[in-house]
Write an enzyme that holds these catalytic residues in place. Structure first.
Site, PDB file in Angstrom:
ATOM      1  N   VAL A  12      -7.218 -11.568  27.845  1.00  0.00           N
ATOM      2  CA  VAL A  12      -8.071 -11.726  29.031  1.00  0.00           C
ATOM      3  C   VAL A  12      -9.180 -10.672  29.039  1.00  0.00           C
ATOM      4  CG1 VAL A  12      -8.073 -11.541  31.556  1.00  0.00           C
ATOM      5  CG2 VAL A  12      -6.298 -12.867  30.406  1.00  0.00           C
ATOM      6  N   THR A  87       1.207  -8.270  32.161  1.00  0.00           N
ATOM      7  CA  THR A  87       2.276  -8.272  33.172  1.00  0.00           C
ATOM      8  C   THR A  87       3.390  -9.190  32.672  1.00  0.00           C
ATOM      9  OG1 THR A  87       1.089 -10.026  34.359  1.00  0.00           O
ATOM     10  CG2 THR A  87       0.793  -7.789  35.168  1.00  0.00           C
ATOM     11  N   GLU A 153      -6.814 -20.710  26.785  1.00  0.00           N
ATOM     12  CA  GLU A 153      -6.986 -20.266  25.405  1.00  0.00           C
ATOM     13  C   GLU A 153      -7.536 -21.415  24.564  1.00  0.00           C
ATOM     14  OE1 GLU A 153      -3.755 -18.154  23.635  1.00  0.00           O
ATOM     15  OE2 GLU A 153      -3.373 -17.041  25.485  1.00  0.00           O
ATOM     16  N   GLY A 256       4.173 -23.938  26.143  1.00  0.00           N
ATOM     17  CA  GLY A 256       4.420 -22.555  25.725  1.00  0.00           C
ATOM     18  C   GLY A 256       3.224 -21.705  26.104  1.00  0.00           C
ATOM     19  N   CYS A 259       1.292 -17.886  29.454  1.00  0.00           N
ATOM     20  CA  CYS A 259       1.122 -18.051  30.907  1.00  0.00           C
ATOM     21  C   CYS A 259       2.173 -18.930  31.575  1.00  0.00           C
ATOM     22  CB  CYS A 259      -0.269 -18.600  31.184  1.00  0.00           C
ATOM     23  SG  CYS A 259      -1.556 -17.596  30.425  1.00  0.00           S
TER      24      CYS A 259
HETATM   25  C1  UGA Z   1      -2.999 -21.929  31.052  1.00  0.00           C
HETATM   26  C2  UGA Z   1      -3.783 -22.702  32.122  1.00  0.00           C
HETATM   27  O1  UGA Z   1      -4.133 -24.000  31.635  1.00  0.00           O
HETATM   28  C3  UGA Z   1      -5.040 -21.942  32.516  1.00  0.00           C
HETATM   29  O2  UGA Z   1      -5.683 -22.637  33.588  1.00  0.00           O
HETATM   30  C4  UGA Z   1      -4.644 -20.538  32.980  1.00  0.00           C
HETATM   31  O3  UGA Z   1      -5.777 -19.775  33.324  1.00  0.00           O
HETATM   32  C5  UGA Z   1      -3.906 -19.826  31.862  1.00  0.00           C
HETATM   33  O4  UGA Z   1      -2.734 -20.595  31.527  1.00  0.00           O
HETATM   34  C6  UGA Z   1      -3.524 -18.451  32.359  1.00  0.00           C
HETATM   35  O5  UGA Z   1      -2.671 -18.342  33.256  1.00  0.00           O
HETATM   36  O6  UGA Z   1      -4.148 -17.457  31.949  1.00  0.00           O
HETATM   37  P1  UGA Z   1      -3.191 -21.673  28.394  1.00  0.00           P
HETATM   38  O7  UGA Z   1      -1.852 -21.019  28.470  1.00  0.00           O
HETATM   39  O8  UGA Z   1      -4.274 -21.045  27.590  1.00  0.00           O
HETATM   40  O9  UGA Z   1      -3.792 -21.868  29.864  1.00  0.00           O
HETATM   41  O10 UGA Z   1      -2.968 -23.095  27.740  1.00  0.00           O
HETATM   42  P2  UGA Z   1      -2.889 -24.630  28.203  1.00  0.00           P
HETATM   43  O11 UGA Z   1      -3.990 -25.377  27.582  1.00  0.00           O
HETATM   44  O12 UGA Z   1      -2.714 -24.752  29.656  1.00  0.00           O
HETATM   45  O13 UGA Z   1      -1.541 -25.068  27.479  1.00  0.00           O
HETATM   46  C7  UGA Z   1      -0.281 -24.531  27.844  1.00  0.00           C
HETATM   47  C8  UGA Z   1       0.830 -25.260  27.132  1.00  0.00           C
HETATM   48  O14 UGA Z   1       0.991 -26.580  27.616  1.00  0.00           O
HETATM   49  C9  UGA Z   1       0.613 -25.413  25.611  1.00  0.00           C
HETATM   50  O15 UGA Z   1       1.833 -25.196  24.962  1.00  0.00           O
HETATM   51  C10 UGA Z   1       0.131 -26.849  25.473  1.00  0.00           C
HETATM   52  O16 UGA Z   1       0.375 -27.400  24.204  1.00  0.00           O
HETATM   53  C11 UGA Z   1       0.949 -27.521  26.553  1.00  0.00           C
HETATM   54  N1  UGA Z   1       0.361 -28.792  27.037  1.00  0.00           N
HETATM   55  C12 UGA Z   1      -0.811 -28.786  27.723  1.00  0.00           C
HETATM   56  C13 UGA Z   1       1.031 -29.985  26.821  1.00  0.00           C
HETATM   57  O17 UGA Z   1       2.109 -30.024  26.172  1.00  0.00           O
HETATM   58  N2  UGA Z   1       0.502 -31.134  27.307  1.00  0.00           N
HETATM   59  C14 UGA Z   1      -0.656 -31.156  28.018  1.00  0.00           C
HETATM   60  O18 UGA Z   1      -1.061 -32.258  28.461  1.00  0.00           O
HETATM   61  C15 UGA Z   1      -1.331 -29.957  28.216  1.00  0.00           C
END
Ligand code: UGA
Length: 426
Positions: A12, A87, A153, A256, A259
């Site tokens: 971040v 955190t 990310e 995963g 976050c």
């Molecule tokens: C997530 C949130 O999407 C952000 O809005 C937030 O700011 C961030 O956490 C944070 O708290 O800092 P991020 O962890 O980068 O972002 O990734 P995501 O794109 O949300 O994906 C999270 C997980 O869900 C991954 O493992 C991804 O493969 C999975 N996922 C996502 C799915 O299995 N299916 C989906 O339709 C979307």
């Protein structure tokens, strides 16, 4: 142009600092790790994130960003101080905020009374008030504002520069205005101004809700597999209702990253603390764990056991577009398959397998799948969707392909003589 300090050059911190420098602020980053500083000063952003290197190099050459190992130097004369410190979850699932208080202890005597301290890190509800009280107890008059980070990310810079929304929570209107001003030049800015506890909860509730959508569609995917339905069509049909929306309804091996797993557990913990049980979020956490186990059980059942089986796993990162492996479902699945006696090789275009794992890392996808009894696609990298099923079939010893991200065409895979398992489509 404001003078900004960013404390912590983690995921971040680097994105926020570089992006703020890009939009014209003068940014000084405080980071203890001198190796990391050396890389950043040479224009290497340390993490893999589209556009970050270009923006960092631009900010370095225009002199709008600099780095120091001394946090007190970073905050000296800063108008706004961003705390971007980790955190992580502690043993009980609550967020461990010790890094934040460690930094504040050090900074309290240096911060000017007119500085605004902004928490970017995701902190428990009520933490910003506790931070303000802690600073006051040290004789520091700085105001505290919550400005949770919503970057994703793999598109973090893009999200920073074109945000869906910016949430700013604070009790001091002048401090809130100064933080708001930092973002003034961003296009189509949608601001939500709140108190600090509300801002803290917007962040947790958003992440838990998105995690819930994923856990939900993964359970529906299992039902589709059993009932012979197609989850992609189910999601598409649901998504046409714009109250539901199609986003975050992609089935996969489980969510995963740094976050969702941490924030869902923290929200359960916060609910317990306030006597407001978050039973839905508890179920989401359990469902996601169960889903990863289900992937392992399916492979074992199809292969008639795991012992001695050679498995090629494509994907290590928790999602495509990043080298981040924190809480990656690919790694928990790989660990469980190896623990069941399988010989596991993994390949990822960006991410590395941790050394302590009993799993080998291949230099190419071809090497990972060579002589494999089964292949699992665990991260949705575009280069995996471009794999030719015929080439894959030639390289493998067995015929089982488990496409947990649904990125290959089942018909083409079957036509190449392989057995296709998808996530919620036959
Ligand atoms: C997530 C949130 O999407 C952000 O809005 C937030 O700011 C961030 O956490 C944070 O708290 O800092 P991020 O962890 O980068 O972002 O990734 P995501 O794109 O949300 O994906 C999270 C997980 O869900 C991954 O493992 C991804 O493969 C999975 N996922 C996502 C799915 O299995 N299916 C989906 O339709 C979307």
């Amino acid at each position: 142009m404001a003078r900004v300090a960013v404390i912590g050059a983690g995921y971040v911190g680097i994105v926020v600092a570089t992006s703020l420098a890009h939009i014209g602020h003068r940014v000084v980053v405080g980071e203890r790790d001198s190796e990391r500083i050396k890389l950043l000063e040479s224009g290497d952003p340390v993490i893999h994130e589209p556009r970050l290197e270009e923006l960092l190099k631009g900010a370095l050459s225009s002199g709008t960003i600099s780095f120091t190992p001394d946090n007190r130097v970073a905050v000296d004369r800063a108008d706004v101080v961003f705390l971007a410190l980790p955190t992580p979850s502690d043993a009980g699932g609550s967020a461990d905020v010790s890094a934040i208080y460690g930094a504040l202890e050090e900074l309290a005597s240096t911060l000017s009374p007119t500085s605004v301290v902004v928490t970017k890190s995701t902190v428990p509800v009520g933490e910003n008030e506790r931070i303000a009280a802690f600073l006051a107890s040290k004789g520091c008059q700085a105001s505290v504002v919550s400005n949770p980070e919503f970057l994703q990310e793999g598109s973090a810079v893009e999200h920073f520069l074109n945000p869906d929304r910016i949430v700013i929570g604070g009790e001091d209107p002048e401090a809130v205005r100064r933080v708001m001003d930092l973002y003034r030049t961003l296009p189509g800015l949608r601001l939500s101004l709140t108190d600090t506890a509300t801002a803290e909860l917007v962040k947790y509730a958003s992440n838990a809700f998105l995690a819930m959508k994923i856990a939900f569609i993964n359970e529906i995917a299992d039902l589709c597999t059993a009932a012979g339905a197609d989850v992609l069509k189910v999601a598409e049909g649901m998504g046409m209702d714009d109250r539901i929306g199609l986003k975050f309804l992609r089935p996969g091996p489980g969510y995963g990253g740094s976050c969702f797993p941490k924030d869902t557990q923290a929200l359960v913990h916060i609910g317990n603390t306030y006597g407001a049980d978050q039973s839905i979020v508890r179920a989401v956490v359990a469902s996601n764990e169960g889903h990863k186990e289900h992937v392992v059980r399916r492979v074992a059942a199809e292969l008639g056991g795991l012992a001695g089986k050679r498995l090629g796993l494509l994907g290590v990162a928790f999602k495509a577009g990043t080298d981040d492996i924190r809480e990656s479902p690919a790694l928990s699945i790989a660990g469980a398959l190896a623990a069941g006696g399988a010989r596991v090789s993994m390949y990822d275009p960006q991410a590395a397998v941790p050394e302590e794992m009993n799993v080998s890392q291949s230099a190419s996808w071809e090497e990972a799948v060579a002589e494999a009894d089964a292949v699992l696609i665990l991260t949705e990298w575009p280069q995996f969707s471009a794999i030719s099923p015929a080439e894959l079939a030639d390289l493998m010893a067995g015929t089982l392909l488990f496409d947990t991200r649904n990125i290959l065409d089942p018909e083409a895979v079957v036509a190449a003589g392989l057995q296709y398992l998808g996530m919620g489509r036959v």
